[in-house]
Scaffold this active site. Sequence first.
Site, short mmCIF file in Angstrom:
data_model
loop_
_atom_site.label_atom_id
_atom_site.label_comp_id
_atom_site.label_asym_id
_atom_site.label_seq_id
_atom_site.Cartn_x
_atom_site.Cartn_y
_atom_site.Cartn_z
CG ASP A 116 -1.90 1.00 1.20
OD1 ASP A 116 -1.82 2.06 0.50
OD2 ASP A 116 -2.65 1.31 2.10
CE LYS A 229 3.69 11.53 -11.68
NZ LYS A 229 3.76 10.26 -11.62
#
Length: 420
Positions: A116, A229
């Site tokens: 997870d 990002k």
Amino acid sequence: MPIPFLASLYFNGYPPWMPEPYRLLKYATAFSAVTLTKWYSSGRHNPAERNMHGRVVLITGGTSGIGAVAAYELARRGAQVVLLTRTPPSDSYVVEYVEDLRARTGNHMVYAEQVDLADLHSVRRFATRWIDNAPPRRLDMIVLCAATMVPPGGRRVETAEGVEVTWMVNFLANFHLLGILSPAIRAQPFDRDVRIVVATCSSYISSPRLDDPLKGADWTPQKAYAQSKLALMVFAKAYQKHLDAYKRPDELPMNAKVVLVDPGYARTPGTRRWLTRGSLWGLLVYLIFYFFSWLLLKSPYMASQSLLYAMMDGSVVRRPGGRLIKECMDVDCARKDVDDEEVAKKLWESSDQLIERVEKQQALKRAKEKREEKRREEEAKRAAQVEEIDSLIGAIKKGKAKENQKKGAKKGKAAGNNAK
């Protein structure tokens, strides 16, 4: 046939069934424009090929979108694919997905492991289990495709550990995973082609600086996604330098390469959620104007071509790591701070500190919960013992009462006989 038809056109003009030249030209121009736009927006096909038989690949985000196509292509070529999924392997969806992937590819070396990415403890549990093996397990490739985003206009969301979810899933979990798996990567033989393929997005160009954390009103879903990002790209470049700095016991050069890939914008579930703003009305608008999505966005298959190129192109091994690939070719990063060592150092140190602080807090919390659970178990055990003793005492009392009643009945019967 063509000659009589052309002669008829010359002498008699256009037949009544034939469209007017202007209208024909208009339709042909529109069709050509749509065709060229679709061809251009679909991107390039992967020109490289590689035998993946027997290679071990860890992949995140391999159950939907671009990652699902990449997982299929890897399995089809014979790779041993380990899908890192949010839910446990026993989950019905994961079981069905793995079985379907095995059936479609004819490759039964496809497995699932629970990781997870919104839970640092889950990442550590898997990674430590992976490296806790002697001799070291084979590892040929790590593909990081998983990402999340909050729909536009959405509110800031935090994980159970108190970390902003976009930063956690898109960057911090990958940082944590690769950090723990470093010994497994460095332990691979020199002749093994080891690649870490990191999927990014051109949104990093508009990201705020990494030394300017988003807080309060500055936080928006767009900025959070772009900054995550950018952080992932800075870390990927720094991670390549970290691997290159390692001195192998055999004194041979490091063979692991980090490759950044920008697959472009595609019709994935994440993009659809972004465009629809996570609402039913947005989904309705998306369906009405689906033609434009089809025309301007790549299919998941075409978006995965750059990923497949990074996985299969032979030049990846021969050239320096940390390259950015887009449309199956090398491109330059659009921001200088991606290669800034000072920025990378600060990001690495702050991420380490954040992980250490969060893991300590969660360890104390788990220890407290364990103590509470143990206390509840002991209390339940004592209550059961007390209940058992009470029931035993009650049984004894009932037995004595019955015995006393019998004795009283006998005494009364004896007294009645004496009276007679």
